[in-house]
Design a protein around this motif. Structure first.
Motif, mmCIF file in Angstrom:
data_model
loop_
_atom_site.group_PDB
_atom_site.id
_atom_site.type_symbol
_atom_site.label_atom_id
_atom_site.label_comp_id
_atom_site.label_asym_id
_atom_site.label_seq_id
_atom_site.Cartn_x
_atom_site.Cartn_y
_atom_site.Cartn_z
ATOM 1 N N SER A 83 0.814 -1.219 0.000
ATOM 2 C CA SER A 83 0.000 0.000 0.000
ATOM 3 C C SER A 83 0.851 1.274 0.000
ATOM 4 O O SER A 83 0.382 2.324 -0.418
ATOM 5 C CB SER A 83 -0.961 0.001 1.182
ATOM 6 O OG SER A 83 -0.258 -0.013 2.396
ATOM 7 N N TRP A 84 2.117 1.194 0.428
ATOM 8 C CA TRP A 84 2.977 2.379 0.410
ATOM 9 C C TRP A 84 3.219 2.888 -1.009
ATOM 10 O O TRP A 84 3.629 4.033 -1.198
ATOM 11 C CB TRP A 84 4.290 2.157 1.151
ATOM 12 C CG TRP A 84 5.080 0.930 0.800
ATOM 13 C CD1 TRP A 84 5.149 -0.215 1.529
ATOM 14 C CD2 TRP A 84 5.919 0.720 -0.353
ATOM 15 N NE1 TRP A 84 5.979 -1.120 0.908
ATOM 16 C CE2 TRP A 84 6.464 -0.577 -0.242
ATOM 17 C CE3 TRP A 84 6.265 1.503 -1.452
ATOM 18 C CZ2 TRP A 84 7.332 -1.108 -1.196
ATOM 19 C CZ3 TRP A 84 7.116 0.969 -2.410
ATOM 20 C CH2 TRP A 84 7.646 -0.310 -2.280
ATOM 21 N N SER A 85 2.947 2.049 -1.982
ATOM 22 C CA SER A 85 3.142 2.485 -3.373
ATOM 23 C C SER A 85 2.224 3.660 -3.721
ATOM 24 O O SER A 85 2.589 4.505 -4.535
ATOM 25 C CB SER A 85 2.938 1.328 -4.344
ATOM 26 O OG SER A 85 1.599 0.899 -4.355
ATOM 27 N N VAL A 86 1.065 3.738 -3.076
ATOM 28 C CA VAL A 86 0.131 4.843 -3.349
ATOM 29 C C VAL A 86 0.804 6.183 -3.045
ATOM 30 O O VAL A 86 0.715 7.133 -3.835
ATOM 31 C CB VAL A 86 -1.175 4.684 -2.536
ATOM 32 C CG1 VAL A 86 -2.086 5.884 -2.735
ATOM 33 C CG2 VAL A 86 -1.892 3.392 -2.904
ATOM 34 N N LYS A 87 1.499 6.277 -1.922
ATOM 35 C CA LYS A 87 2.165 7.533 -1.549
ATOM 36 C C LYS A 87 3.272 7.888 -2.545
ATOM 37 O O LYS A 87 3.447 9.063 -2.890
ATOM 38 C CB LYS A 87 2.733 7.429 -0.133
ATOM 39 C CG LYS A 87 1.653 7.399 0.921
ATOM 40 C CD LYS A 87 2.225 7.259 2.300
ATOM 41 C CE LYS A 87 1.065 7.204 3.289
ATOM 42 N NZ LYS A 87 1.360 6.454 4.470
ATOM 43 N N LEU A 88 3.982 6.884 -3.012
ATOM 44 C CA LEU A 88 5.022 7.155 -4.002
ATOM 45 C C LEU A 88 4.432 7.590 -5.336
ATOM 46 O O LEU A 88 5.006 8.431 -6.024
ATOM 47 C CB LEU A 88 5.921 5.930 -4.188
ATOM 48 C CG LEU A 88 6.895 5.662 -3.052
ATOM 49 C CD1 LEU A 88 7.636 4.351 -3.273
ATOM 50 C CD2 LEU A 88 7.873 6.803 -2.889
ATOM 51 N N TRP A 89 3.283 7.022 -5.705
ATOM 52 C CA TRP A 89 2.614 7.457 -6.935
ATOM 53 C C TRP A 89 2.198 8.919 -6.829
ATOM 54 O O TRP A 89 2.333 9.684 -7.787
ATOM 55 C CB TRP A 89 1.394 6.596 -7.246
ATOM 56 C CG TRP A 89 1.722 5.273 -7.863
ATOM 57 C CD1 TRP A 89 1.410 4.049 -7.369
ATOM 58 C CD2 TRP A 89 2.422 5.039 -9.089
ATOM 59 N NE1 TRP A 89 1.886 3.068 -8.214
ATOM 60 C CE2 TRP A 89 2.503 3.645 -9.273
ATOM 61 C CE3 TRP A 89 2.994 5.874 -10.045
ATOM 62 C CZ2 TRP A 89 3.125 3.070 -10.374
ATOM 63 C CZ3 TRP A 89 3.621 5.297 -11.138
ATOM 64 C CH2 TRP A 89 3.680 3.915 -11.294
ATOM 65 N N ILE A 90 1.698 9.300 -5.660
ATOM 66 C CA ILE A 90 1.282 10.696 -5.461
ATOM 67 C C ILE A 90 2.503 11.619 -5.548
ATOM 68 O O ILE A 90 2.451 12.677 -6.187
ATOM 69 C CB ILE A 90 0.517 10.855 -4.131
ATOM 70 C CG1 ILE A 90 -0.820 10.116 -4.219
ATOM 71 C CG2 ILE A 90 0.317 12.329 -3.788
ATOM 72 C CD1 ILE A 90 -1.556 9.951 -2.896
ATOM 73 N N LEU A 91 3.605 11.219 -4.927
ATOM 74 C CA LEU A 91 4.839 12.004 -5.018
ATOM 75 C C LEU A 91 5.287 12.133 -6.472
ATOM 76 O O LEU A 91 5.655 13.225 -6.923
ATOM 77 C CB LEU A 91 5.935 11.342 -4.176
ATOM 78 C CG LEU A 91 7.319 11.997 -4.225
ATOM 79 C CD1 LEU A 91 7.269 13.423 -3.705
ATOM 80 C CD2 LEU A 91 8.317 11.149 -3.440
#
Length: 139
Positions: A83-91
């Protein structure tokens, strides 16, 4: 919200995740070619385009690096179903908007189609990652 069990994603989840990795891998390659000023990079652009790229503000080049490297890591996160991938996508999306915004505002666009594709894919990958998390495919 962390859930110890995740739902098995459909087959097309993997296809999109691999496409995301390939797309961002191409971005990392483009960044590294520009950063190291390789011969193949110089052969792709006119002298005017190379001069524009060489004189980009450092913060625009940093946004380029952040966009592609966070996107590549986010792609790996998707493949690992994290789920941490979502934050990286936003970045990555924020960095794309900063970089492409500067390029568009200053009319440095060499290919409007590619510029729009980059922006569109950045939005789509954020949407896909959020949807994947909401569906329980990411843990």
């Amino acid at each position: 919200m962390s859930n110890s069990t995740t739902i098995k994603p459909p087959f097309w989840f993997w296809i999109i995740s691999v496409i995301a990795l390939v797309w961002n891998g191409m971005g990392v390659n483009a960044y590294l070619q520009q950063a190291y000023n390789t011969e193949s990079y110089r052969a792709m652009y006119s002298k005017e385009q190379l001069e524009i790229a060489a004189n980009m503000p450092v913060w625009v080049t940093a946004a380029f690096a952040i966009a592609v490297f966070s996107g590549a890591l986010a792609s790996i996160g998707l493949l690992l179903r994290k789920s941490w991938s979502v934050k990286l996508w936003i970045l990555s999306l924020i960095a794309v908007i900063i970089q492409m915004g500067y390029i568009l505002i200053n009319n440095y666009v060499s290919s409007m189609v590619m510029t729009l594709m980059i922006i569109l894919f950045a939005f789509l990958f954020v949407w896909f990652a959020r949807k994947s998390k909401a569906k329980g495919w990411l843990s």
